[in-house]
Design a protein around this motif. Structure first.
Motif, mmCIF file in Angstrom:
data_model
loop_
_atom_site.group_PDB
_atom_site.id
_atom_site.type_symbol
_atom_site.label_atom_id
_atom_site.label_comp_id
_atom_site.label_asym_id
_atom_site.label_seq_id
_atom_site.Cartn_x
_atom_site.Cartn_y
_atom_site.Cartn_z
ATOM 1 N N SER A 59 32.520 0.913 28.113
ATOM 2 C CA SER A 59 33.406 -0.039 29.057
ATOM 3 C C SER A 59 34.512 0.373 29.193
ATOM 4 C CB SER A 59 33.181 -1.348 27.859
ATOM 5 O OG SER A 59 34.215 -1.262 26.859
ATOM 6 N N ARG A 82 33.099 10.245 37.593
ATOM 7 C CA ARG A 82 32.857 9.270 38.220
ATOM 8 C C ARG A 82 31.433 8.294 37.468
ATOM 9 N NH1 ARG A 82 29.929 10.864 44.519
ATOM 10 N NH2 ARG A 82 28.139 10.161 42.704
ATOM 11 N N VAL A 83 31.004 7.990 36.982
ATOM 12 C CA VAL A 83 30.268 7.069 36.302
ATOM 13 C C VAL A 83 31.164 5.886 36.310
ATOM 14 C CG1 VAL A 83 29.162 6.390 34.748
ATOM 15 C CG2 VAL A 83 28.326 8.193 35.436
ATOM 16 N N VAL A 84 32.752 6.443 35.875
ATOM 17 C CA VAL A 84 33.813 6.019 35.380
ATOM 18 C C VAL A 84 34.055 5.015 36.412
ATOM 19 C CG1 VAL A 84 35.836 5.424 33.422
ATOM 20 C CG2 VAL A 84 33.510 6.299 32.541
ATOM 21 N N THR A 85 34.828 5.679 37.338
ATOM 22 C CA THR A 85 34.619 4.655 38.013
ATOM 23 C C THR A 85 34.687 3.929 38.939
ATOM 24 O OG1 THR A 85 34.695 6.711 40.030
ATOM 25 C CG2 THR A 85 36.686 6.801 38.576
ATOM 26 N N SER A 86 32.919 4.139 38.848
ATOM 27 C CA SER A 86 32.451 3.832 39.857
ATOM 28 C C SER A 86 31.828 1.624 38.834
ATOM 29 C CB SER A 86 31.255 4.078 39.565
ATOM 30 O OG SER A 86 30.643 5.347 40.339
ATOM 31 N N GLU A 87 32.448 2.303 37.962
ATOM 32 C CA GLU A 87 31.847 1.028 36.904
ATOM 33 C C GLU A 87 32.998 0.626 38.100
ATOM 34 O OE1 GLU A 87 28.841 0.182 35.440
ATOM 35 O OE2 GLU A 87 27.908 1.390 35.455
ATOM 36 N N GLY A 88 33.995 0.368 36.963
ATOM 37 C CA GLY A 88 35.764 -0.019 37.576
ATOM 38 C C GLY A 88 36.345 0.092 36.302
ATOM 39 N N TRP A 89 36.380 1.086 35.567
ATOM 40 C CA TRP A 89 36.291 0.954 34.148
ATOM 41 C C TRP A 89 37.923 1.655 33.924
ATOM 42 C CZ3 TRP A 89 32.320 3.011 31.149
ATOM 43 C CH2 TRP A 89 30.931 2.567 30.840
ATOM 44 N N GLN A 117 39.747 10.341 37.717
ATOM 45 C CA GLN A 117 38.434 11.147 38.473
ATOM 46 C C GLN A 117 38.908 12.638 38.063
ATOM 47 O OE1 GLN A 117 35.714 9.711 40.412
ATOM 48 N NE2 GLN A 117 35.024 11.689 41.483
ATOM 49 N N ARG A 147 30.617 7.890 30.508
ATOM 50 C CA ARG A 147 30.006 7.540 30.449
ATOM 51 C C ARG A 147 29.408 6.558 29.105
ATOM 52 N NH1 ARG A 147 25.404 4.949 33.923
ATOM 53 N NH2 ARG A 147 24.737 7.083 34.945
#
Ligand SMILES: Cc1cc2nc3c(=O)[nH]c(=O)nc-3n(C[C@H](O)[C@H](O)[C@H](O)COP(=O)(O)OP(=O)(O)OC[C@H]3O[C@@H](n4cnc5c(N)ncnc54)[C@H](O)[C@@H]3O)c2cc1C
Length: 131
Positions: A20, A42-49, A55, A16
């Motif tokens: 961005s 996982r935060v990064v994949t959840s955000e769609g970055w 992951q 995170r």
């Protein structure tokens, strides 16, 4: 160089703290300079970055690199489940109390947006081993 996440010798991890999708530019460059690949939380994949294929963790890929450079990743147990097989961990985090810092062989307390570009610049300026 096309290495897969599961078998890469070097993985540059972003969480995170990268902030961005665009923030991954310097991590991509660092991974390329080190002959490695990028992995994410996982935060990064959840955000769609980044796509889920990148992951690392319990519900992602389990990695076993010689070096895992964890940048802006807190070190949640579900993430550690995917990177515990790394031989060496270097963590870069603004929070010295982040769990990932305690797991790491080397911990850099600092802003990844300053530390990673400095690393990239130092690696670019390395004298060529070929002489
Ligand atoms: C069933 C289940 C399965 C899960 N599976 C996975 C999984 O497979 N993989 C996974 O990763 N997670 C998984 N999770 C999620 C996990 O619990 C965490 O929420 C997630 O790993 C946190 O991601 P993060 O470390 O990127 O974000 P955060 O926990 O928000 O941490 C961000 C870190 O970045 C640091 N930071 C912020 N800004 C900067 C900066 N400028 N420079 C340096 N550092 C900075 C902060 O200090 C913080 O330590 C799962 C959760 C559940 C419940």
């Amino acid at each position: 160089g096309g290495a897969s996440l599961a078998s890469a010798r070097v993985v540059v991890g972003g969480g995170r703290g990268v902030g961005s999708a665009d923030g991954f530019g310097p991590l991509d460059e660092l991974a390329s300079l080190l002959g490695g690949v990028v992995g994410v939380s996982r935060v990064v994949t959840s955000e769609g970055w980044r796509p889920h294929t990148q992951q690392v963790g319990q519900t992602g890929t389990k990695i076993t690199p010689d070096l895992y450079l964890a940048c802006g990743i807190s070190g949640a147990i579900q993430h550690i489940a995917g990177c515990a097989g790394a031989k060496h961990i270097i963590a870069i985090n603004t929070d010295p109390a982040a769990p990932m810092m305690a797991r790491a062989d080397y911990a850099v307390v600092g802003d990844l947006h300053a530390v990673i570009p400095a690393l990239v610049e130092a690696l670019r300026e390395r004298p060529s081993r070929a002489g």
